[in-house]
Design a protein around this motif. Structure first.
Motif, short mmCIF file in Angstrom:
data_model
loop_
_atom_site.label_atom_id
_atom_site.label_comp_id
_atom_site.label_asym_id
_atom_site.label_seq_id
_atom_site.Cartn_x
_atom_site.Cartn_y
_atom_site.Cartn_z
N TYR A 142 0.87 -1.18 0.00
CA TYR A 142 0.00 0.00 0.00
C TYR A 142 0.90 1.23 0.00
O TYR A 142 1.68 1.43 0.94
CB TYR A 142 -0.90 0.02 1.24
CG TYR A 142 -1.98 -1.02 1.23
CD1 TYR A 142 -3.18 -0.79 0.57
CD2 TYR A 142 -1.80 -2.24 1.88
CE1 TYR A 142 -4.18 -1.75 0.56
CE2 TYR A 142 -2.80 -3.21 1.87
CZ TYR A 142 -3.99 -2.95 1.21
OH TYR A 142 -4.96 -3.90 1.21
N ALA A 151 -2.44 0.07 -4.28
CA ALA A 151 -3.47 -0.35 -3.33
C ALA A 151 -3.44 -1.85 -3.09
O ALA A 151 -4.47 -2.46 -2.85
CB ALA A 151 -4.84 0.09 -3.81
N CYS A 152 -2.25 -2.44 -3.21
CA CYS A 152 -2.07 -3.88 -2.95
C CYS A 152 -2.91 -4.75 -3.88
O CYS A 152 -3.34 -5.84 -3.52
CB CYS A 152 -2.38 -4.21 -1.49
SG CYS A 152 -1.34 -5.54 -0.81
#
Length: 349
Positions: free
Chosen positions: A113, A131-132
């Motif tokens: 993240y 955002a992973c």
């Protein structure tokens, strides 16, 4: 009339609230008082950079001690001040009934993240994800000997930090701390796995954790990966923690039975550390299926996650989520009434 099960060989319930130490003081006190009233015995937090308004809550932004650079001098002491205060609040408002699990790092700070990426990302050239999604490959961190040395220095610094409210090192503050874990979900969402890393790190910090405080694994992304044999075989580890968000009771029961067998074979203890559902109805379903299955086998559990004043419809819930909260109350009561295959003197003595 309620029958009360006595002794240390009974299960217990807990709640993840990973950024609780960043909440305003009134929200912290509400959280602790509410959990204590429902017989909850453990709260789990992480040490990591936290965003302002995390999960729609009233969280106040916080930087990890290695947010911008790795190693000594650790420049952001505000995190330590705030965690120290949260530990004090748990002592006061938990009334001696609640302890903490503290994850001293988060795998998802390693570039998964962007908002919480720490100094290891830049120092070791770890690729990042916004955002992973998809998760990034952080294997450079787990395969590099200098990174391991840097990370152990971080952990020892934290464990040797003295909480001024108690005059005690974190690593010996058993009045409030149940266990430490080097990292949440170490090597999670990665195709390359260093089987020696977890045991090597815990072996190096073992002497810094004493006075009856335990070391636990920090789980993995599912039950199967949480049950890595090398962790059961590691003498430095005391507890094996299981993570999974399956709603399948039969599958979970099988994994819980496997975990108990391995723990008994290798003289460990095991508990469910993360499970849950998205939104009021699914969270209630998770609690009623997974929580109930856990205490049928006597395994303690922590749900993901209990946060006051957070957004609705996600993996956070509180008393205003009536269906989920009713399930939480019910399962938390029955957890403490369930005979466990393991002794839990740190919780019940």
């Amino acid at each position: 009339m309620k029958l009360i099960l006595l002794g240390t060989s009974r299960a217990w319930s807990g709640a993840n609230s990973f950024f609780a130490w960043t909440l305003p003081q009134d929200d912290q006190i509400t959280l602790i008082n509410t959990l204590r009233a429902k017989n909850v015995r453990v709260i789990r937090i992480f040490l990591a950079t936290i965003d302002s308004g995390q999960a729609g809550s009233r969280a106040l932004a916080a930087n990890d001690i290695e947010r911008n650079r790795v190693g000594s001098p650790y420049t952001d002491s505000d995190m330590l001040v705030r965690v120290d205060q949260f530990i004090k609040n748990v002592d006061i408002y938990g009334g001696g009934h609640i302890k903490l699990i503290i994850a001293l790092h988060d795998r998802y700070s390693l570039g998964c993240y962007a908002y919480k990426a720490d100094g290891y990302v830049s120092k070791y050239g770890i690729p990042s994800a916004s955002a992973c999604s998809p998760p990034n490959d952080a294997s450079k961190f787990y395969s590099n000997e200098q990174a391991k040395s840097d990370f152990v220095a971080r952990l020892k610094y934290l464990l040797d930090h003295i909480n001024p409210h108690f005059g005690q090192r974190w690593g010996s503050l058993n009045r409030i701390i149940f266990s430490f874990q080097t990292e949440n979900e170490s090597q999670g969402h990665m195709s390359i796995h260093n089987a020696r890393w977890m045991c090597d790190i815990n072996t190096q910090i073992r002497s810094s954790v004493n006075n009856g405080i335990l070391l636990s694994t920090g789980g993995d992304i599912d039950y199967g990966l949480s049950l890595r044999l090398e962790n059961f075989q590691c003498s430095a580890l005391d507890l094996i923690s299981l993570h999974d968000y399956s709603m399948n009771g039969d599958y979970s029961r099988g994994k819980f039975q496997e975990a108990i067998q391995l723990a008994q074979q290798y003289r460990k203890r095991v508990y469910i550390e993360e499970f849950g559902g998205k939104g009021d109805t699914q969270m209630a379903q998770a609690l009623n299926i997974i929580g109930a299955t856990a205490h049928q086998l006597g395994l303690p559990w922590l749900v993901w996650q209990v946060v006051p004043n957070a957004r609705s419809g996600d993996f956070e819930f509180f008393t205003n989520d009536r269906t989920a909260w009713a399930a939480f109350e019910h399962q938390a009561y029955w957890a403490q009434m369930s005979p466990s295959p393991f002794q839990w003197p740190e919780i019940w003595s």
